[in-house]
Scaffold this motif. Structure first.
Motif, PDB file in Angstrom:
ATOM      1  N   MET A 119     -12.037  21.103  -6.778  1.00  0.00           N
ATOM      2  CA  MET A 119     -10.913  20.173  -6.825  1.00  0.00           C
ATOM      3  C   MET A 119     -10.181  20.326  -8.151  1.00  0.00           C
ATOM      4  N   GLY A 120      -8.864  20.471  -8.054  1.00  0.00           N
ATOM      5  CA  GLY A 120      -8.091  20.604  -9.269  1.00  0.00           C
ATOM      6  C   GLY A 120      -7.933  19.293 -10.000  1.00  0.00           C
ATOM      7  N   ARG A 121      -7.529  19.397 -11.202  1.00  0.00           N
ATOM      8  CA  ARG A 121      -7.263  18.161 -11.945  1.00  0.00           C
ATOM      9  C   ARG A 121      -6.059  17.449 -11.346  1.00  0.00           C
ATOM     10  N   PRO A 122      -5.988  16.140 -11.511  1.00  0.00           N
ATOM     11  CA  PRO A 122      -4.923  15.386 -10.846  1.00  0.00           C
ATOM     12  C   PRO A 122      -3.533  15.721 -11.362  1.00  0.00           C
ATOM     13  N   ARG A 123      -2.584  15.614 -10.460  1.00  0.00           N
ATOM     14  CA  ARG A 123      -1.190  15.831 -10.842  1.00  0.00           C
ATOM     15  C   ARG A 123      -0.455  14.501 -10.838  1.00  0.00           C
ATOM     16  N   TYR A 124       0.490  14.429 -11.695  1.00  0.00           N
ATOM     17  CA  TYR A 124       1.319  13.220 -11.761  1.00  0.00           C
ATOM     18  C   TYR A 124       2.505  13.352 -10.806  1.00  0.00           C
ATOM     19  N   GLY A 125       2.923  12.225 -10.287  1.00  0.00           N
ATOM     20  CA  GLY A 125       4.163  12.218  -9.512  1.00  0.00           C
ATOM     21  C   GLY A 125       3.978  11.778  -8.077  1.00  0.00           C
ATOM     22  N   GLY A 126       5.095  11.438  -7.446  1.00  0.00           N
ATOM     23  CA  GLY A 126       5.079  11.073  -6.036  1.00  0.00           C
ATOM     24  C   GLY A 126       5.019   9.570  -5.820  1.00  0.00           C
ATOM     25  N   VAL A 127       5.608   9.151  -4.717  1.00  0.00           N
ATOM     26  CA  VAL A 127       5.562   7.738  -4.316  1.00  0.00           C
ATOM     27  C   VAL A 127       4.705   7.649  -3.050  1.00  0.00           C
ATOM     28  N   LEU A 128       3.712   6.794  -3.091  1.00  0.00           N
ATOM     29  CA  LEU A 128       2.810   6.635  -1.956  1.00  0.00           C
ATOM     30  C   LEU A 128       3.409   5.620  -0.979  1.00  0.00           C
ATOM     31  N   ARG A 129       3.509   6.026   0.280  1.00  0.00           N
ATOM     32  CA  ARG A 129       4.060   5.133   1.302  1.00  0.00           C
ATOM     33  C   ARG A 129       2.915   4.454   2.038  1.00  0.00           C
ATOM     34  N   VAL A 130       2.846   3.142   1.873  1.00  0.00           N
ATOM     35  CA  VAL A 130       1.734   2.348   2.405  1.00  0.00           C
ATOM     36  C   VAL A 130       2.272   1.438   3.504  1.00  0.00           C
ATOM     37  N   GLU A 131       1.473   1.242   4.549  1.00  0.00           N
ATOM     38  CA  GLU A 131       1.869   0.286   5.589  1.00  0.00           C
ATOM     39  C   GLU A 131       0.735  -0.701   5.835  1.00  0.00           C
ATOM     40  N   MET A 132       1.101  -1.939   6.103  1.00  0.00           N
ATOM     41  CA  MET A 132       0.107  -2.983   6.389  1.00  0.00           C
ATOM     42  C   MET A 132       0.636  -3.923   7.462  1.00  0.00           C
ATOM     43  N   HIS A 133      -0.298  -4.582   8.170  1.00  0.00           N
ATOM     44  CA  HIS A 133       0.163  -5.439   9.267  1.00  0.00           C
ATOM     45  C   HIS A 133       0.489  -6.857   8.809  1.00  0.00           C
ATOM     46  N   GLU A 134      -0.102  -7.275   7.700  1.00  0.00           N
ATOM     47  CA  GLU A 134       0.219  -8.617   7.208  1.00  0.00           C
ATOM     48  C   GLU A 134       1.620  -8.619   6.607  1.00  0.00           C
ATOM     49  N   ALA A 135       2.281  -9.773   6.708  1.00  0.00           N
ATOM     50  CA  ALA A 135       3.628  -9.907   6.150  1.00  0.00           C
ATOM     51  C   ALA A 135       3.580 -10.992   5.080  1.00  0.00           C
TER      52      ALA A 135
END
Lengths: 440, 393
Positions: free
Chosen positions: A1-17
């Motif tokens: 496993m490579g070392r972590p890279r910076y960057g990116g937006v994580l798209r999360v979904e959930m059922h609660e509002a």
């Protein structure tokens, strides 16, 4: 496993509002589990629990207490700033804690925060690690600011939250640039979005595990969610003790565990999981159809029960349908509906968020409203907790069914660095996750 | 549920239990099992009163080894016999007692289910336990001590205490100091010359093998003596480093080690789990793994940082791992002692906080202590600590 890279937006979904992210406002029934996940991304506590449930320094860098656990002194971490740039002080921390724990005597001196009580507080560190004791600053604009790894940059109540990495985070900037969280998304649509590459991180119910795309990466907590039936008070059918016991004895938890839960989590007839209490095995979870039928065959039984489940949750619907089948075999007619109006029983999903069994039980009893007409029972020791749990369950007003883990699915490019990514209580450690993108 | 009854909480019975506890207990040694067995037996006696034969079964749902379960069974049976009871197995008897050795996150819980005629009651005893899997051995708490021995501005790669002398290895030299009252006085330094550029994460190893010293830094290996005076002969090579793994000496590359059949690692320690020799390695992927002798991965340890080592603590315990815990590089370093139990790390000491991140952690040559180096976050200076462990109950 490579070392972590910076960057990116994580798209999360959930059922609660969620309608607010104010750390000072919590529903009395403890039912907003999603809020418990989002709050720690933005707000921190004095203490956090590690993977082995050991309290570790967070905003407090060290602490001391007297031999009776009545006087606690916390030294705050220096050079921590809220998201608006204001430095944290002991006075601000004390103000936040006064709002969340009115019975603590709080005082400050320099960078030290004192919490005193007339009664021993041996579990104070575990209490302070709860999201409800988050440290925040309420600005003159009434906005609340935290010190956590992410800061809120966009908020559409009930629909979407946008979080950006806190560049000044004292424990190191998160690898991710930010999070885009869509709320109120039905589970089936979440799975579709993951499949189509529109989401990176979704909720997964145990019965959906088989349907996940092959390359999906799953993340799991410990089995800390209690699935239980709770009878509504005051309804004629609910007040029939024989019917309650008959329904409890009719339920074949083992079959549901095998098929619906895909053997995730465990069957239970106790409120607290065995791992938490150590005594859950004393409550038998075996079905006894013969005895159930005998109880039902007595004259004067109501013809049916109305069972309400969470309409957002297909897993609840599946469990409710199986209960209908089991109850029918015992001679009980159960009608299911996603509308709680006129229901005799509710199918509940209650998270347990503390490793202290006595605290967890007291919280569950309060959430289940089993103590409406009686003082909260003594749960000060494990033996007293067993006695309280036994007393609560002996009336069959609550029928525990399972303890299940929280499961999440993600694209395989989501990775974690030094932590498990999801902790044992299902909290998200997005600050330690990173996206493996083709181009850095 | 009707066959369940409330836990007995009658004050009279509690008084009876206390009276029983006050009896002379010459049979009981002062170890956790007999104490717990005595307490459980007192509660059982308070429930059933004097009898002779009792049906007795015992099972464990806790993370205890077979040996530990057997010891617990023996302790409980002895305690029952001391009260005039005869545990006779699961046979026809007026009273049946089923004991379960259970546990939760915090406590060991011994539960006795007592069935007599149509009545059923439950009594319990609890003992504190550590957060992970707990056992008698793990209940034996260790005291981890870190004694500061030396500090300087340059990075300290390793140190070796030799009576009233101290060897200090830094990237540029090996220095020999002699204790003078409350401070170290420099006797002599031997410069280290090597051609490869400094790494931002430079590491080095100093090893004393009975009068002969070995020095390893990236690309350079030295042998020498300190008597009659410090003398060092160095060669530019990549000889394997002795890092406390017995005959297994790995090769150093960049800032990590490589050893055949194992993934690259930052540090490693020889450990044992219930008599089985294992190797714990802190991989460069940030995870700590357990490997058996056949180099097969048998477990993973959570929460550890990059630096681990192991020492022989004595006091009839397995080798103790000193591990840096996962902290941010800008936080204070934290060390804790652990032992391996059922392929998991069980903490055996409280944590020790250092003034800054831990930059080196090596066993001393005698293997009964370790050296930790920490960079003070406030002063920027490097400090070496002598780590030792003592047994306590």
């Amino acid at each position: 496993m490579g070392r972590p890279r910076y960057g990116g937006v994580l798209r999360v979904e959930m059922h609660e509002a969620l309608t607010n992210l104010d750390p000072d406002e919590w529903p009395a029934n403890g039912m907003e589990s999603a809020k418990e996940k989002l709050i720690p991304l933005i707000f921190e506590r004095l203490v956090r629990l590690d993977e082995n449930n050991r309290p570790q320094p967070a905003l407090a860098i060290s602490w001391q207490h007297d031999s009776k656990n009545k006087r606690w002194r916390f030294r705050l971490r220096l050079d921590v700033k809220f998201h608006d740039g204001s430095p944290i002080t002991a006075d601000i921390a004390a103000t936040a804690l006064r709002a969340s724990a009115a019975n603590w005597k709080l005082s400050t001196q320099g960078d030290t925060l004192a919490i005193d009580s007339d009664t021993p507080m041996p579990d104070l560190l575990f209490d302070l690690a709860q999201a409800s004791h988050s440290i925040y600053l309420r600005g003159s604009d009434q906005k609340v600011y935290g010190t956590g790894p992410f800061q809120l940059t966009g908020w559409d109540p009930g629909k979407r939250a946008v979080l950006a990495a806190n560049e000044q985070y004292w424990a190191g900037r998160s690898f991710l640039d930010g999070l885009s969280i869509v709320m109120g998304r039905p589970l089936a649509e979440q799975m579709l979005d993951l499949e189509l590459g529109k989401a990176d991180f979704i909720e997964v119910w145990p019965n959906e595990l088989r349907r996940l795309p092959k390359e999906t990466k799953t993340w799991s907590s410990s089995a800390h969610i209690l699935i239980a039936l709770a009878f509504e008070r005051g309804r004629p059918a609910s007040e029939d003790a024989r019917l309650r016991e008959a329904l409890a004895l009719s339920i074949d938890r083992a079959a549901m565990h095998n098929w619906l839960l895909q053997k995730q989590g465990e069957t239970t007839a106790a409120l607290l999981p065995q791992k938490l209490s150590g005594y859950a095995f004393l409550f038998s979870a075996k079905a006894d159809l013969k005895k159930s039928r005998q109880l039902v065959s007595k004259p004067g039984q109501p013809a049916s029960l109305n069972l309400a489940y969470d309409g957002f949750d297909p897993f609840s619907r599946s469990v409710a349908d199986r209960i209908v089948v089991n109850a029918r075999e015992a001679g009980i007619a159960v009608n299911v509906s996603s509308r709680p109006l006129n229901s005799d029983i509710r199918l509940l999903r209650l998270p347990i968020r503390t490793p202290i069994p006595e605290s967890a039980l007291a919280s569950l009893l309060a959430s289940l409203r089993l103590t409406d007409d009686a003082p909260i029972p003594d749960t000060s020791s494990i033996e007293a907790a067993y006695a309280a749990e036994y007393a609560a369950l002996s009336s069959y007003r609550v029928i525990p069914l399972f303890h299940i883990p929280e499961i999440f699915g993600s694209s395989p490019r989501l990775k974690t660095w030094m932590t498990t990514g999801i902790d044992q209580f299902g909290d998200w450690r997005f600050d330690d996750m990173w996206l493996d993108m083709e181009k850095p | 549920m009707t066959n369940l009854a409330r836990v007995t909480q009658n004050s009279i019975l509690i008084c009876a239990a206390l009276l029983l506890l006050a009896f002379p207990q010459r049979m009981f040694a002062a170890d956790p099992y007999t104490e717990a067995a005595r307490e459980l037996t007192a509660k059982i006696m308070a429930s059933i009163g004097p009898l002779e034969d009792i049906g007795f079964t015992l099972k464990s749902t806790a993370s205890l080894s077979e040996r530990e379960v057997a010891a617990a069974r023996q302790a409980i049976e002895s305690a029952l016999r001391a009260q005039g009871l005869r545990p006779v197995g699961d046979v026809q008897s007026t009273v049946k007692i089923n004991v379960t050795l259970s546990e939760n996150f915090q406590q060991n819980i011994w539960i006795a289910e007592i069935r007599r005629d149509q009545t059923y009651s439950v009594v319990m005893t609890t003992q504190p336990r550590l957060p992970e899997a707990q056992s008698k051995e793990a209940a034996l708490r260790m005291t981890l001590q870190a004694k500061p021995i030396y500090e300087q501005n340059d990075p300290i790669l390793d140190v070796e205490l030799l009576g009233d002398q101290l060897l200090v290895l830094d990237p540029r030299r090996l220095s020999l100091y002699r204790r003078q009252n409350d401070h170290w006085e420099l006797e002599r330094s031997a410069p280290l010359k090597f051609s490869i550029p400094f790494s931002r994460d430079i590491r080095g190893r100093l090893f004393d093998s009975g009068g002969t010293i070995q020095v390893h830094i990236p690309g350079l290996s030295c042998n020498g003596t300190i008597k009659p005076s410090l003398d060092l002969n160095c060669a530019q090579d990549d000889a394997p480093w002795p890092i406390g793994l017995g005959s297994m000496n790995p090769t150093f590359v960049k800032n990590y080690f490589v050893l055949e059949n194992l993934p690259p690692f930052f540090s490693a320690a020889s450990v044992e789990d219930d008599g089985t020799d294992l190797l714990a390695i802190s991989g460069i992927d940030g995870r700590t793994y357990l490997y058996d002798k056949g180099a097969g991965q048998v477990g993973m340890l959570n929460g550890f940082g990059s630096d681990i080592t192991a020492i022989d603590a004595g006091c009839e315990t397995p080798r103790q791992i000193f591990a840096s815990l996962l902290t941010d590089p800008l936080e204070h370093g934290i060390l804790q002692a652990f032992q391996i139990l059922h392929r998991k790390a069980v903490s055996t000491s409280s944590t020790i906080e250092f003034p800054g991140p831990i930059t080196a952690l090596w066993p001393v040559s005698s293997q009964n202590a370790a050296i930790a180096v920490s960079r003070d976050l406030k002063t920027g200076r490097y400090a070496a600590f002598y780590l030792s462990i003592s047994c306590s109950r």
